[in-house]
Enzyme design. Structure first.
Site, PDB file in Angstrom:
ATOM      1  CB  CYS A   1      -0.670  -0.168   1.078  1.00  0.00           C
ATOM      2  SG  CYS A   1      -1.872  -1.229   1.387  1.00  0.00           S
TER       3      CYS A   1
ATOM      4  CB  THR B   1      -0.884 -17.262  -5.068  1.00  0.00           C
ATOM      5  OG1 THR B   1      -1.979 -17.716  -5.066  1.00  0.00           O
ATOM      6  CG2 THR B   1       0.553 -18.561  -5.347  1.00  0.00           C
TER       7      THR B   1
ATOM      8  CD  GLU C   1     -12.247   4.481 -14.817  1.00  0.00           C
ATOM      9  OE1 GLU C   1     -11.090   4.040 -14.358  1.00  0.00           O
ATOM     10  OE2 GLU C   1     -13.194   3.820 -14.915  1.00  0.00           O
TER      11      GLU C   1
ATOM     12  N   GLY D   1      -6.315 -13.729   1.865  1.00  0.00           N
ATOM     13  CA  GLY D   1      -5.547 -13.016   0.427  1.00  0.00           C
ATOM     14  C   GLY D   1      -6.104 -12.666  -0.917  1.00  0.00           C
TER      15      GLY D   1
END
Lengths: 561, 561
Positions: B47, B117, B183, B286
């Site tokens: 992050c 992973t 975008e 995760g």
């Protein structure tokens, strides 16, 4: 609700009273609503007064949350300031009042009466208490007087180390005054426990405030040249140009007492959960009532703006329900279910916040509890500017229910207490705190937020994954104290008699530890001690951890414990 | 737990994998724990990468949350970096791997296997996608490359307006680059609804970012002189020295798929609430797993650090429980019960945070909901420096359960979303938000905190004390639109066809309003319209209120709605 010409009279027009009046109007367009206020202002920002004195809030008009004009034109509410209500005739359902400008007396009839008379600052009957230069801070005129006095003063003495005392200390230092703060207890900020209040005390001292704990006022005298001499309980004399008393408030319940309404043991008006007094036509809200603590169930005086506002809303709703349905057994739609006592205060850049019960309250209520300490950063350490938050969490040893929390730090402290207060309102346990999914980005927290961490430590204790040692027994325990920090950290200061075995060496040095003696582990903040605990426990040793580590040890030393 | 020589192998050593390894060690001192990581680092601060590129985080070593040395010496965990696991043999319970430095292959047996992973950035198969100068940001080496490229670049093009795109925009502008952001959707920040994302879009534009909504990349070409030409879906050409793709990630589930583990429809590994896959000896945590949304119950990919960490903890606990008790029917003590999707991001001083479901998700899930908007100050207006928080709350029209919240503002935004997320974790309703007792002092909030206000507005709607009009129907409604702001405010801009009747004049002008036509009220932020509603409703008129007032109207205009 169609209830023409019903009259709601409200005595007191700040916070709870003002909210009650506005809510009553929203619920009933046809009711007549009148507010009587002894002072010159309704709906002013009491909590802003220290900052008005300190010129942080520059204009007095900013303090008026809603002007009489708004009351009159927006809400069609009659506001009578400088009007003192002198008597309630419950039988006739009238109140008697005096116009303080003219002295004229008159009466008004009511269908519902709301007592929002607030509280008044305590002025103890000490010698010299009425000398000029001794102030309290409760109203806008009070703040004006203090502001004027401060402009000509160089030495201020504050009596009492509660929220107002601390906020005034900051503001008077900001104005350039030398400030002394006397507090009779051995800690500031009574809602906190001593080791948490110690952080605030250190901050005050570091900014030049002369803080004298365990010392009160014995008497005031005129100073030979100017101002006052303050004689303290320790026999010392302190010269001051300006004294401010901040030793608490007492409910203004005389009117209620004279009318024979039921009061509680603390002198506040006793009300039910709809804010109704022992007289079915009279309601009471705000600092004048006693409220139930949600954690301990004990009656308490909690003079805070948030609860006062909610109570005003609840009372107005109950009154209109009563007008529509009488007492037919249907309950009004809103209830006031007690207080947690969530509070926050800032002093010299340090935020101090708390919610729920503290240890003193829990002991008094005879409740079983466990405490943990932690000192996480307000955000991840890899992002620049992380500041520690010192946290204490109190919870039930039986079922993990959260009982209270205290936090001190420079940034994002209120956020963590708000989260815990929210969890407590839902009856949550420390296990729930573990799982909370909170905002995380590097500048906003951590993947394991400080609140998650608090929950994990407490839950680990309850699952017996991390049994905690009792800080109170540190001086007397026969346990071996093992400090698992590095040799350098240990050399920089440690608890007397502690033995140093750095965490990284523990696996190789297991043979150095006793099998037959309890071991207490300590590190910097508690994390390495937890790792060491897991390692030693699984090797069959008897181990406990000192929660919060050396950081907590030092806070306890500062608090004199 | 006494389970000597059991082997736990973990594939992937960041966030969830690292947490799982450390937790497993705490639970089991005798287990052998090995971590295999394809990249050069374990446990790094993913992050933080945008801030490392932007020189906000100055040193790369700061990004290493726990070094391999800490894993080895503190936790006794074997770490194998630059090692790619190529195959799982579920029958033999072994994995096969390649040392990326030497190319050597070997095998390791496991008792429990954890797949952590992660996910990999999406690289769409566009013409020119493999040209030099087109980057993704996922690892420390990625960030090093972008940092080096940015040092010689003057024009950057970002593809994708999610969290990473916005954070990169801020950081590249900070480095002095000209930044264009493409975008394809008509809004930035997909977790938000368009009218809330519009605040972030405005902020980007105000700081010089060239924001192009509804526009994607068609192809990349070499620029004749230097860098790249980016051809857009609208047929335009934009020159850029540096391109960063931030259009999402895809679970790295190939290994699991090859091994025949069950995957979900979104390509993530399917796990139960103990993070166990369809193979009882394999767990997954995760970004590679699908998780259940706590609000809608739908499977989702939520690549966030907080959930990944909790999942790692849950998986380790489940594995050790399995070692001790087999599958005897007793459940492991920790569970992962899904995600709210709480997230936060900062861009140019604006904080954007959200929790729970947004309108798009609720519609897709076919859930009934109601929305409200409000725009309170982050603290009381009388204390200097109050900044608005724009809030949207989504809740069940049936029972008031909170379904989601979004907030945008400069200060104390994460705090309010954290409070709402905490309430949601406890299944709270908007009625609970009304009563929350939160921190209040002038610099920290208000006696009625923004969260309380949100609860009150929503609860008022559900009690029919404040029926809300539907913003979507504004253009087509036959209702009379009445703007109750002052004449001056009205003159400064208003909704076409709105009629101005200032709140203060309403009681005298009731006769000007129709008895037989619905009236929709609007003001600045919603408060005066509420007062006006109460007044008109009690006079027998048919009234509704436009939630959030002109502030919401303007946000919707910015969002193109």
């Amino acid at each position: 609700m169609n209830t023409p010409n019903r009259r709601i009279l409200i005595i007191g027009g700040v916070a709870g009273g003002a909210t009650c009046a506005a809510r009553a109007r929203r619920l009933c367009e046809t009711c007549e609503i009148l507010v009587f206020e002894r002072g010159p202002h309704v709906s002013f920002a009491n909590c802003g007064l220290p900052y008005f004195v300190g010129d942080v809030i520059e204009s007095e008009t900013k303090l008026l949350v809603a002007s009489p004009d708004v009351f009159t034109h927006r809400f069609n509410i009659g506001v009578h300031t400088e009007t003192e209500v002198t008597r309630i005739d419950r039988h006739a359902r009238t109140i008697e009042m005096r116009d303080l400008k003219t002295g004229a007396m008159r009466q008004e009839p009511y269908d519902a009466l709301v007592l929002a008379t607030g509280a008044k600052p305590v002025r103890p009957p000490l010698p010299g208490i009425d000398l000029p230069g001794i102030h309290v801070l409760r109203t806008i005129p009070d703040s004006r007087k203090i502001k004027a006095a401060a402009a000509n003063a160089s030495r201020a003495l504050l009596v009492g180390g509660g929220f107002i005392g601390l906020e005034m200390a900051e503001n008077l230092v900001g104005l350039g005054l030398e400030v002394t703060l006397l507090e009779l207890a051995d800690q500031v900020l009574p809602p906190l426990d001593p080791e948490m209040a110690a952080y605030a005390a250190e901050r005050l001292k570091s900014r030049g405030v002369s803080l004298r704990l365990g010392e009160g006022v014995a008497a005031f005298e005129r100073h030979p040249e100017r101002g006052l001499n303050v004689l303290t309980s320790k026999g010392e004399t302190i010269a001051a140009d300006l004294v401010i008393l901040g030793i608490g408030v007492r409910p203004e319940s005389a009117l209620a007492a004279d009318a024979g309404l039921e009061l509680g043991a603390l002198g506040g008006i006793r009300v039910d959960e709809y804010m109704r007094t022992s007289d079915p036509a009279i309601w009471a809200v705000g600092d004048v009532v006693e409220v139930k603590n949600r954690v301990t169930g004990e009656w308490q005086l909690v003079p805070l703006a948030g609860p006062a506002n909610r109570q005003g809303r609840v009372a107005a709703t109950a009154i209109l329900h009563h007008f529509s349905y009488g007492d037919d057994g249907t309950p009004p739609p809103l209830k006031f279910e007690g207080v947690l006592g969530t509070a926050v205060c800032e002093v010299f850049g340090l935020t101090i916040a708390c919610t729920g019960a503290n240890e003193k309250q829990l002991r008094r209520a005879g409740m079983n509890y466990q405490e943990i300490f932690l000192h996480p950063g307000h955000h991840v350490s890899y992002f620049p500017g992380a500041k520690p938050i010192h946290m204490k969490l109190l919870f039930s040893e039986t079922d993990g229910r959260i009982l209270g929390a205290q936090a001190v730090g420079e940034l994002d402290v209120a956020r963590r207490i708000d989260v815990i207060a929210t969890a407590m309102m839902q009856g949550a346990s420390v296990f729930d705190l573990e799982d909370l999914e909170l905002c995380y980005a590097p500048q906003f927290g951590a993947a394991k937020d400080p609140v998650n961490l608090a929950g994990m430590i407490a839950a680990n204790h309850l699952r017996r994954d991390l049994p905690l040692a009792d800080w109170e027994e540190l001086a007397t325990t026969p346990a071996l104290l093992v400090d698992v920090r590095s040799e350098t950290e240990f050399a920089g200061g440690h608890i007397p008699n502690a033995r140093n075995l750095p965490l990284e060496t523990l696996r190789d040095r297991l043979h150095e530890l006793p099998q037959d003696r309890e071991i207490w582990l300590i590190c910097g903040v508690g994390q390495r001690a937890y790792y060491a605990f897991r390692l030693l426990m699984q090797n069959g040793l008897q181990v406990k951890v000192l929660s919060g580590g050396m950081q907590t040890y030092q806070a306890r030393m500062h608090a004199g414990g």
